[in-house]
Design a protein around this motif. Structure first.
Motif, PDB file in Angstrom:
ATOM      1  N   ALA A  29       0.810  -1.216   0.000  1.00  0.00           N
ATOM      2  CA  ALA A  29       0.000   0.000   0.000  1.00  0.00           C
ATOM      3  C   ALA A  29       0.839   1.261   0.000  1.00  0.00           C
ATOM      4  O   ALA A  29       0.530   2.220  -0.675  1.00  0.00           O
ATOM      5  CB  ALA A  29      -0.930  -0.001   1.206  1.00  0.00           C
ATOM      6  N   LEU A  30       1.910   1.297   0.791  1.00  0.00           N
ATOM      7  CA  LEU A  30       2.697   2.514   0.904  1.00  0.00           C
ATOM      8  C   LEU A  30       4.010   2.512   0.135  1.00  0.00           C
ATOM      9  O   LEU A  30       4.325   3.489  -0.532  1.00  0.00           O
ATOM     10  CB  LEU A  30       2.988   2.815   2.381  1.00  0.00           C
ATOM     11  N   PRO A  31       4.819   1.466   0.190  1.00  0.00           N
ATOM     12  CA  PRO A  31       6.181   1.579  -0.320  1.00  0.00           C
ATOM     13  C   PRO A  31       6.288   1.963  -1.786  1.00  0.00           C
ATOM     14  O   PRO A  31       7.259   2.574  -2.186  1.00  0.00           O
ATOM     15  CB  PRO A  31       6.750   0.168  -0.083  1.00  0.00           C
ATOM     16  N   ALA A  32       5.284   1.625  -2.608  1.00  0.00           N
ATOM     17  CA  ALA A  32       5.401   1.903  -4.029  1.00  0.00           C
ATOM     18  C   ALA A  32       5.356   3.391  -4.346  1.00  0.00           C
ATOM     19  O   ALA A  32       5.804   3.813  -5.395  1.00  0.00           O
ATOM     20  CB  ALA A  32       4.281   1.181  -4.785  1.00  0.00           C
ATOM     21  N   TRP A  33       4.823   4.189  -3.437  1.00  0.00           N
ATOM     22  CA  TRP A  33       4.656   5.594  -3.785  1.00  0.00           C
ATOM     23  C   TRP A  33       5.017   6.555  -2.680  1.00  0.00           C
ATOM     24  O   TRP A  33       5.167   7.747  -2.900  1.00  0.00           O
ATOM     25  CB  TRP A  33       3.219   5.858  -4.238  1.00  0.00           C
ATOM     26  N   ALA A  34       5.149   6.076  -1.467  1.00  0.00           N
ATOM     27  CA  ALA A  34       5.269   6.993  -0.344  1.00  0.00           C
ATOM     28  C   ALA A  34       6.677   7.051   0.214  1.00  0.00           C
ATOM     29  O   ALA A  34       7.271   6.021   0.515  1.00  0.00           O
ATOM     30  CB  ALA A  34       4.301   6.580   0.759  1.00  0.00           C
ATOM     31  N   GLY A  35       7.187   8.260   0.347  1.00  0.00           N
ATOM     32  CA  GLY A  35       8.407   8.467   1.090  1.00  0.00           C
ATOM     33  C   GLY A  35       8.074   8.656   2.551  1.00  0.00           C
ATOM     34  O   GLY A  35       6.924   8.570   2.960  1.00  0.00           O
ATOM     35  N   ALA A  36       9.104   8.973   3.348  1.00  0.00           N
ATOM     36  CA  ALA A  36       8.897   9.102   4.791  1.00  0.00           C
ATOM     37  C   ALA A  36       7.870  10.176   5.120  1.00  0.00           C
ATOM     38  O   ALA A  36       7.006   9.993   5.974  1.00  0.00           O
ATOM     39  CB  ALA A  36      10.225   9.392   5.477  1.00  0.00           C
ATOM     40  N   SER A  37       7.944  11.325   4.434  1.00  0.00           N
ATOM     41  CA  SER A  37       7.012  12.410   4.744  1.00  0.00           C
ATOM     42  C   SER A  37       5.588  12.041   4.359  1.00  0.00           C
ATOM     43  O   SER A  37       4.633  12.377   5.067  1.00  0.00           O
ATOM     44  CB  SER A  37       7.437  13.698   4.024  1.00  0.00           C
ATOM     45  N   GLU A  38       5.433  11.341   3.218  1.00  0.00           N
ATOM     46  CA  GLU A  38       4.089  10.940   2.814  1.00  0.00           C
ATOM     47  C   GLU A  38       3.567   9.818   3.693  1.00  0.00           C
ATOM     48  O   GLU A  38       2.370   9.708   3.932  1.00  0.00           O
ATOM     49  CB  GLU A  38       4.071  10.540   1.340  1.00  0.00           C
ATOM     50  N   ASN A  39       4.457   8.957   4.176  1.00  0.00           N
ATOM     51  CA  ASN A  39       4.036   7.965   5.163  1.00  0.00           C
ATOM     52  C   ASN A  39       3.409   8.658   6.361  1.00  0.00           C
ATOM     53  O   ASN A  39       2.334   8.290   6.819  1.00  0.00           O
ATOM     54  CB  ASN A  39       5.233   7.135   5.650  1.00  0.00           C
ATOM     55  N   ARG A  40       4.111   9.674   6.865  1.00  0.00           N
ATOM     56  CA  ARG A  40       3.598  10.402   8.030  1.00  0.00           C
ATOM     57  C   ARG A  40       2.263  11.055   7.709  1.00  0.00           C
ATOM     58  O   ARG A  40       1.328  11.012   8.518  1.00  0.00           O
ATOM     59  CB  ARG A  40       4.614  11.455   8.488  1.00  0.00           C
ATOM     60  N   GLU A  41       2.160  11.659   6.531  1.00  0.00           N
ATOM     61  CA  GLU A  41       0.920  12.332   6.143  1.00  0.00           C
ATOM     62  C   GLU A  41      -0.223  11.326   6.060  1.00  0.00           C
ATOM     63  O   GLU A  41      -1.344  11.592   6.497  1.00  0.00           O
ATOM     64  CB  GLU A  41       1.109  13.039   4.803  1.00  0.00           C
ATOM     65  N   THR A  42       0.064  10.163   5.489  1.00  0.00           N
ATOM     66  CA  THR A  42      -0.955   9.130   5.364  1.00  0.00           C
ATOM     67  C   THR A  42      -1.390   8.611   6.728  1.00  0.00           C
ATOM     68  O   THR A  42      -2.580   8.504   7.019  1.00  0.00           O
ATOM     69  CB  THR A  42      -0.428   7.957   4.519  1.00  0.00           C
ATOM     70  N   PHE A  43      -0.416   8.277   7.567  1.00  0.00           N
ATOM     71  CA  PHE A  43      -0.742   7.765   8.901  1.00  0.00           C
ATOM     72  C   PHE A  43      -1.595   8.753   9.676  1.00  0.00           C
ATOM     73  O   PHE A  43      -2.558   8.371  10.349  1.00  0.00           O
ATOM     74  CB  PHE A  43       0.543   7.465   9.692  1.00  0.00           C
ATOM     75  N   GLU A  44      -1.260  10.026   9.594  1.00  0.00           N
ATOM     76  CA  GLU A  44      -2.004  11.027  10.354  1.00  0.00           C
ATOM     77  C   GLU A  44      -3.378  11.293   9.748  1.00  0.00           C
ATOM     78  O   GLU A  44      -4.339  11.581  10.468  1.00  0.00           O
ATOM     79  CB  GLU A  44      -1.195  12.317  10.473  1.00  0.00           C
ATOM     80  N   ALA A  45      -3.490  11.194   8.414  1.00  0.00           N
ATOM     81  CA  ALA A  45      -4.803  11.348   7.788  1.00  0.00           C
ATOM     82  C   ALA A  45      -5.732  10.221   8.215  1.00  0.00           C
ATOM     83  O   ALA A  45      -6.910  10.437   8.510  1.00  0.00           O
ATOM     84  CB  ALA A  45      -4.665  11.372   6.267  1.00  0.00           C
ATOM     85  N   VAL A  46      -5.192   9.013   8.273  1.00  0.00           N
ATOM     86  CA  VAL A  46      -5.985   7.866   8.709  1.00  0.00           C
ATOM     87  C   VAL A  46      -6.372   8.028  10.170  1.00  0.00           C
ATOM     88  O   VAL A  46      -7.519   7.787  10.562  1.00  0.00           O
ATOM     89  CB  VAL A  46      -5.214   6.555   8.485  1.00  0.00           C
ATOM     90  N   ARG A  47      -5.408   8.443  10.995  1.00  0.00           N
ATOM     91  CA  ARG A  47      -5.701   8.637  12.418  1.00  0.00           C
ATOM     92  C   ARG A  47      -6.834   9.655  12.603  1.00  0.00           C
ATOM     93  O   ARG A  47      -7.757   9.440  13.395  1.00  0.00           O
ATOM     94  CB  ARG A  47      -4.450   9.107  13.156  1.00  0.00           C
ATOM     95  N   ALA A  48      -6.764  10.754  11.878  1.00  0.00           N
ATOM     96  CA  ALA A  48      -7.777  11.804  12.019  1.00  0.00           C
ATOM     97  C   ALA A  48      -9.149  11.313  11.577  1.00  0.00           C
ATOM     98  O   ALA A  48     -10.165  11.603  12.223  1.00  0.00           O
ATOM     99  CB  ALA A  48      -7.368  13.035  11.216  1.00  0.00           C
ATOM    100  N   ALA A  49      -9.195  10.576  10.477  1.00  0.00           N
ATOM    101  CA  ALA A  49     -10.481  10.077   9.995  1.00  0.00           C
ATOM    102  C   ALA A  49     -11.052   9.036  10.950  1.00  0.00           C
ATOM    103  O   ALA A  49     -12.258   9.014  11.218  1.00  0.00           O
ATOM    104  CB  ALA A  49     -10.317   9.492   8.597  1.00  0.00           C
ATOM    105  N   ASP A  50     -10.196   8.156  11.440  1.00  0.00           N
ATOM    106  CA  ASP A  50     -10.642   7.176  12.435  1.00  0.00           C
ATOM    107  C   ASP A  50     -11.250   7.865  13.652  1.00  0.00           C
ATOM    108  O   ASP A  50     -12.301   7.455  14.152  1.00  0.00           O
ATOM    109  CB  ASP A  50      -9.445   6.340  12.912  1.00  0.00           C
ATOM    110  N   LEU A  51     -10.583   8.896  14.128  1.00  0.00           N
ATOM    111  CA  LEU A  51     -11.045   9.575  15.331  1.00  0.00           C
ATOM    112  C   LEU A  51     -12.367  10.295  15.085  1.00  0.00           C
ATOM    113  O   LEU A  51     -13.190  10.423  15.999  1.00  0.00           O
ATOM    114  CB  LEU A  51      -9.989  10.557  15.827  1.00  0.00           C
ATOM    115  N   LYS A  52     -12.570  10.745  13.863  1.00  0.00           N
ATOM    116  CA  LYS A  52     -13.834  11.396  13.531  1.00  0.00           C
ATOM    117  C   LYS A  52     -15.002  10.443  13.742  1.00  0.00           C
ATOM    118  O   LYS A  52     -15.994  10.775  14.411  1.00  0.00           O
ATOM    119  CB  LYS A  52     -13.801  11.874  12.080  1.00  0.00           C
ATOM    120  N   LEU A  53     -14.899   9.248  13.185  1.00  0.00           N
ATOM    121  CA  LEU A  53     -15.969   8.281  13.363  1.00  0.00           C
ATOM    122  C   LEU A  53     -16.038   7.788  14.800  1.00  0.00           C
ATOM    123  O   LEU A  53     -17.130   7.593  15.346  1.00  0.00           O
ATOM    124  CB  LEU A  53     -15.781   7.100  12.416  1.00  0.00           C
TER     125      LEU A  53
END
Length: 353
Positions: A29-53
Motif C-alpha cells: 500500500a505505501l512503499p510503491a509511492w510513499a516516502g517518509a514524509s508521505e508515510n507520516r501524512e498518510t498515517f495522520e490522515a488515517v488517524r484523524a479520519a478514524d477519530l472522527k468516526l
C-alpha cells in the motif's frame, strides 16, 4: 470536518481498509509511492479520519446507553495493532506510532474517561483491567488481535474502574480510568470511493465518503441509522424470520420485514441524534442531499422505502420529539425490540406528497 489530501485519498482508496479503532494496511500500500514524509501524512490522515468516526460513535453510544440492553465500559479509546500493517510498512508504522507492544492507542476521544485519566495517543498498552493484550491471538496483516482486544474490553463491567498499564516514551505508566456505560457496538470506517453502510448486530461499518463529503452532523445521521439496527436487534430478528439477505432481500416475503426494520431504524435514529446533542434534522439534511443522486444500490432496492417517503416520515417524527424536553428520550420502538418482526411497515410510513 476531516479532509484527506486529494492525492492521499485517491491512493488510499486503491489500497487500504481502515477501521474506527484501527486500520488494515494491505501489502504494497505505501512503499510503491510513499516516502517518509508521505508515510507520516498518510498515517495522520488515517488517524484523524478514524477519530472522527470514533467520536461520533462515542457520543451516540454514551448518550443513548439508557436505551440499550447490551452495554460495555465506555472508555473513549481508539485502538490499533502492529499486526494490521503489511511487512513492508510495519517498520515505518512502528516508528511513527511508537509501538512498544502489539496494541496501542491510535487516538483518544476528547473529554472521554480515557482522556480525563491521562491516556494519550501512541501509548502502547500492556494491560486493560485483567486483559493481557499481548496474550490475545493475532496474525500478521489481519485485524484479529484488534477485534479480540475490543471484545475482551467490552466484556468488562460497564461502570467499574479499570486500571490501565501502558508504555509511554519507553517508560511504564499505570493509570486508572473510570468508564461510563455505553451501548455495546464497534464502529468501523471502510475507506472507499463508494457509499456503503451496514450493521451486523455488533458492528457498524460506514464508508469513508460519508466522513469525507458530508458535514459532521449529516455523517452522524448516517451512523445513527445503522446503529439503530443494532440497538433494535434487527439482525437477530430478521434471522428469526428466516429472511434472505443480499440480492434476495427485495423479493417475496422478505420485503415487508426489511422495510419495517429500515423505517424503525429511521425513526429511532432521530432520537439517538437528539439524545447525543446532534440536531435531529440532520437526518433530513442527509437524505435531501444523499437521496437525489446517490440513493442507488441497496438504498433504492425494493427492500428500502423511497428516500422522499423516508424524509416525510422523519419530518413527522421530528415534529413529535421537538415537543419533548426530557433527556434521554426513549421512543416506543425500543419496547418492541424483544418482539418478532410483524412485517407491518405501512403503518410506519408517511408518503411524500
Amino acid at each position: 470536518m476531516v479532509h484527506l489530501p486529494g492525492r492521499i485519498f485517491r491512493r488510499l482508496v486503491r489500497s487500504l481498509f481502515w477501521a474506527a479503532s484501527g486500520f488494515l494496511l494491505l501489502p504494497g500500500a505505501l512503499p510503491a509511492w510513499a516516502g517518509a514524509s508521505e508515510n507520516r501524512e498518510t498515517f495522520e490522515a488515517v488517524r484523524a479520519a478514524d477519530l472522527k468516526l470514533a467520536t461520533i460513535g462515542w457520543r451516540l453510544s454514551v448518550a443513548n446507553a439508557p436505551l440499550c440492553d447490551r452495554l460495555e465500559p465506555g472508555l473513549g479509546l481508539q485502538l490499533h495493532t502492529l499486526d494490521q500493517f503489511d511487512s513492508a510498512s510495519r517498520t515505518a508504522a512502528q516508528v511513527h506510532f511508537g509501538f512498544a507492544t502489539p496494541v496501542a492507542v491510535e487516538g483518544v476521544v476528547a473529554g472521554s474517561p480515557a482522556d480525563r485519566a491521562g491516556i494519550r495517543q501512541d501509548d502502547s498498552l500492556v494491560r486493560v483491567g485483567p486483559v493481557d493484550l499481548a496474550a490475545l491471538p493475532g496474525k500478521p496483516e489481519t485485524t484479529q488481535r484488534l477485534v479480540a482486544a475490543q471484545l475482551a474490553i467490552a466484556d468488562l463491567p460497564p461502570a467499574a474502574a479499570v486500571e490501565v498499564e501502558a508504555i509511554r516514551a519507553g517508560a511504564p505508566i499505570k493509570l486508572t480510568v473510570q468508564p461510563v456505560p455505553a451501548c455495546r457496538s464497534r464502529f468501523e470506517l471502510l475507506l472507499s470511493s463508494g457509499y456503503n453502510a451496514r450493521a451486523d448486530g455488533t458492528m457498524v461499518q460506514i464508508s469513508s465518503q460519508f466522513i469525507e463529503e458530508y458535514t459532521p452532523d449529516q455523517a452522524a445521521a448516517a451512523v445513527a441509522h445503522e446503529f439503530s439496527h443494532n440497538i433494535l436487534h434487527h439482525r437477530d430478528r430478521l434471522e428469526a424470520r428466516g429472511v434472505d439477505f443480499g440480492m434476495l432481500s427485495g423479493f417475496g416475503a422478505n420485503v415487508k420485514y426489511f422495510r419495517q426494520t429500515e423505517l424503525q431504524a429511521d425513526l429511532l435514529s432521530v432520537y439517538l441524534l437528539a439524545n447525543a446533542g446532534y440536531p435531529p434534522r440532520a437526518a433530513i439534511d442527509f437524505w435531501n442531499r444523499f437521496g437525489p443522486s446517490k440513493a442507488g444500490g441497496i438504498f433504492r432496492s425494493r427492500s428500502h422505502p423511497h428516500w422522499r417517503d423516508r424524509v416525510a416520515t422523519l419530518e413527522a417524527e421530528i415534529a413529535k420529539l421537538e415537543t419533548v424536553s426530557a433527556r434521554p428520550m426513549v421512543p416506543g420502538v425500543i419496547a418492541e425490540r424483544s418482539q418478532p418482526l410483524s412485517g407491518d411497515w405501512q403503518s410506519l410510513l408517511i408518503r411524500h406528497r
